[in-house]
Write an enzyme that holds these catalytic residues in place. Structure first.
Site, PDB file in Angstrom:
ATOM      1  N   GLU A  95      85.911 -30.947  67.847  1.00  0.00           N
ATOM      2  CA  GLU A  95      87.392 -30.952  68.108  1.00  0.00           C
ATOM      3  C   GLU A  95      88.098 -29.704  68.375  1.00  0.00           C
ATOM      4  O   GLU A  95      89.084 -29.839  69.097  1.00  0.00           O
ATOM      5  CB  GLU A  95      88.121 -31.420  66.772  1.00  0.00           C
ATOM      6  CG  GLU A  95      87.909 -32.974  66.642  1.00  0.00           C
ATOM      7  CD  GLU A  95      86.484 -33.546  65.756  1.00  0.00           C
ATOM      8  OE1 GLU A  95      86.013 -32.506  65.532  1.00  0.00           O
ATOM      9  OE2 GLU A  95      86.129 -35.016  65.784  1.00  0.00           O
ATOM     10  N   HIS A 135      90.736 -41.478  57.422  1.00  0.00           N
ATOM     11  CA  HIS A 135      90.625 -42.080  58.667  1.00  0.00           C
ATOM     12  C   HIS A 135      91.990 -42.812  58.659  1.00  0.00           C
ATOM     13  O   HIS A 135      92.115 -43.971  59.600  1.00  0.00           O
ATOM     14  CB  HIS A 135      89.322 -43.035  58.789  1.00  0.00           C
ATOM     15  CG  HIS A 135      88.229 -42.151  59.251  1.00  0.00           C
ATOM     16  ND1 HIS A 135      87.690 -41.582  58.456  1.00  0.00           N
ATOM     17  CD2 HIS A 135      87.562 -42.111  60.653  1.00  0.00           C
ATOM     18  CE1 HIS A 135      86.314 -40.825  59.044  1.00  0.00           C
ATOM     19  NE2 HIS A 135      86.603 -41.253  60.330  1.00  0.00           N
TER      20      HIS A 135
END
Lengths: 334, 322
Positions: free
Chosen positions: A70, A139
């Site tokens: 990321e 999440h």
């Protein structure tokens, strides 16, 4: 007009902007999927299918599958944006900002100011938010409040397919870094969406429902929760105005303050955070600039100050519901 | 041979400009007129100069908190840099960046970066632009031995290999990450050896030897420019000053500090080499010393006299539009 889901509306926007401008690229994890495997390319088309089919039309030079990396994705997008591309980087879940936030808030967000106004960083970070899929603490968060507090970033969170397309096109054409928050539970939500390209300006709230007793400001999926609550309250003779700011940075303060001036009562429904979140931000705004209009306390409907739990009954209790909004309104009117 | 002579004199002028710039800031910093943190590049001049010699304005570099040398080597305006370091409105970043954020995109200088390991992800982005647009552009990331241990650096090297980006990672090993020795903090045998493990060609060179860095950089930059992917170079040198100005450097022995300039001065080494050759005389180099001194003198004078930004400037350039 054609009914399209948010997923389809976003795909429309990406395809049309990539056709319009060769400098628009997409990069992220599994934005196509399948490279290096024994199956097919475009196996995923984005983890939730939003970028499906784009690699077929635009090729691997513009629809770029990256490793799970990321910081490199966000930094590469920022560096590419500052040197001539208009990248759309995908941060699969907003929760992953923890491993790459430096590249967003210390780098991309600050380039223009820190370098004396000499650069533009036209990048979009598409990311998913929202509890309700039983995906637990890492999440499921919303976190748009954390990005909203960073000068230099713009924050967009559509609640319906029409807005999703128009706001994403605006985001891609915008010359500042834009974080585009997509609620996972809304991808299949459909409404009329024009086939042609159109852009919706940032900083213009949508008055989803007009009313005169209570103003409810809600974000992303909470707009639908607010509407559901408004219907119940209407049956009790309470007229609710529902406002969807659509962008938290810039924020359309005027529409919110005008509505509160009319109704005298404010409820904010926000999934981001119980502390220092958008609910607190809007409450602060109205307490400072709309105090004389208020006939009662400002009610903040948020999740509790806990991580998102896994077990279904716990998660259901965590997420603001129409019932909690109705109860909040009752509390305010008592 | 005139062009060879000019190239040598240009290289010397650039290195000397960096040295003089840094030595002067070291002195001026004690007056209290320079706000905030300053990190000096003195001792490492050969590296930035030898690498940037192979770059065009349209190529990009990303730099570190110790970025003055890279900025000068890449062609940033010395007066604009000095004004920026003094926080003045006519600085390269309008006084909003300072020493740690000097940038000039027209010169391909993507910015000094005050986050250790901050620039490699950005630099692979600049390389991605060159790849997507099909230009022969190259991007170079300058990092220290400290940043060589950061995850952002590892991610960037891996992604550069995966996407075959036209990028070169330069690791300037000056022996210390802040106050901790490289031998302690780098777990691998060498930074170059570890870089090689990411699947890119990597070499270690003597960073005090301009010609050694120049040769390695030429090969790596040519590899990137011709579509043959990324490379890494570890250049070993020593910084003459502390991590920041004011650093008492208790982590360095007295012997080390006294020997720095005797054994590790890249300008001396350069002078000795070229004066022994045919083209360049001591007088040529002494003349450059004088010219550079006057350039830096006038930059300091102008920066001191320049105006500060006004309060109105506080709110400008946060966004292109908002």
């Amino acid at each position: 007009m054609t009914q399209k889901t948010i997923r389809e509306a976003l795909n429309d926007a990406l395809r049309q902007e990539m056709r319009r401008d060769n400098n628009v690229i997409i990069l992220g994890e599994d934005v196509a999927g399948g490279h290096g495997g024994t199956g097919v390319i475009d196996a995923y088309g984005g983890p939730l299918g939003v970028t499906k089919g784009l690699i077929g039309e635009f090729g691997a030079n513009r629809v770029i599958d990256t490793p799970i990396t990321e910081s490199a994705i966000m930094g590469a997008a920022a560096g590419a944006a500052a040197t001539g591309l208009r990248p759309i980087a995908e941060l699969m879940f907003v929760d992953f900002m923890g491993v790459c936030f430096d590249q967003i808030f210390n780098q991309a967000a600050k380039f223009r100011y820190m370098f004396g106004g000499k650069t533009r960083t036209p990048m979009v970070i598409r990311t998913t938010i929202g509890a309700g899929m039983r995906t637990a603490a890492q999440h499921s968060q919303c976190l748009y409040h954390m990005f909203t507090s960073v000068p230099g970033l713009k924050c967009v969170m559509p609640s319906n397919a029409y807005d999703a397309k128009g706001l994403l096109i605006e985001a891609i054409r915008d010359d500042d870094p834009v974080i585009f928050f997509e609620n996972k539970l809304l991808y299949d939500h459909a409404c009329d969406v024009p086939d042609e390209s159109y852009a919706i300006p940032f900083g213009e709230a949508n008055v989803v429902r007009e009313g005169h007793d209570i103003t409810i400001v809600a974000f992303s999926r909470m707009v639908h929760i607010a509407e559901e609550a408004a219907k119940t309250l209407a049956s009790e003779g309470i007229s609710v105005e529902v406002i969807d700011p659509r962008t938290t940075s810039p924020l359309d303060e005027e529409t919110i303050l005008e509505s509160v001036e009319k109704t005298g009562r404010l409820v904010v429904v926000d999934e981001s955070a119980a502390r220092c979140g958008m609910a607190a931000d809007i409450a602060g705004l109205v307490a400072e600039k709309g105090f004389s209009s208020l006939k009662g306390p400002i009610i903040q409907i948020t999740p509790p100050h806990t991580p998102v739990p896994f077990s279904p009954p716990l998660e259901d209790a965590f997420i603001p519901s129409a019932a909690t909004v109705v109860a909040g309104v009752h509390r305010l009117l008592k | 041979m005139g062009s060879d002579k000019n190239k040598l004199l240009d290289a010397y002028r650039r290195m000397k400009s960096i040295r003089e710039f840094e030595e002067r800031i070291h002195v001026e910093n004690t007056t209290g007129e320079i706000p905030g943190f300053v990190h000096l590049y003195a001792g490492q001049e050969a590296i930035a100069t030898a690498v940037c010699k192979h770059l065009k304005d349209s190529d990009y570099i990303g730099s570190t908190h110790r970025g003055h040398g890279h900025s000068i080597a890449k062609g940033c305006d010395i007066n604009g840099m000095m004004a920026e370091i003094y926080g003045k409105k006519n600085g390269l970043c309008a006084g909003k960046g300072g020493s740690m954020h000097i940038a000039d995109f027209e010169k391909g200088m993507l910015g000094a970066n005050a986050i250790v390991g901050g620039n490699p992800p950005l630099v692979i982005g600049a390389a991605l632009t060159a790849k997507v647009q099909g230009t022969d552009g190259v991007a170079v990331s300058f990092s220290g031995d400290g940043a060589s241990n950061q995850g952002t650096t590892f991610e960037s090297m891996n992604m550069a290999v995966v996407l075959q980006l036209p990028v070169v990672f330069i690791f300037e090993n000056n022996g210390y990450g802040e106050g901790t020795g490289c031998d302690y903090a780098v777990g691998a045998e060498s930074i170059a050896q570890r870089a090689e493990g990411f699947g890119l060609p990597a070499v270690q060179v003597d960073g005090t030897d301009f010609f050694a860095v120049e040769a390695a950089a030429k090969e790596a930059i040519n590899r990137a420019r011709t579509g043959q992917g990324p490379s890494a170079i570890e250049a070993v040198a020593m910084r003459f000053y502390g991590h920041f100005e004011g650093d008492p450097q208790a982590y360095r022995s007295a012997e080390e500090l006294t020997q720095l300039r005797e054994t590790g001065d890249c300008l001396k080494i350069f002078r000795d080499k070229v004066e022994a050759g045919k083209h360049v005389t001591k007088a040529d180099l002494d003349q450059i010393d004088q010219e550079v001194k006057s350039v830096i003198d006038s930059a300091v004078k102008a920066a001191r006299e320049a105006d500060f930004p006004t309060k109105d400037d506080l709110l400008t350039d946060v966004y292109v539009s908002y």
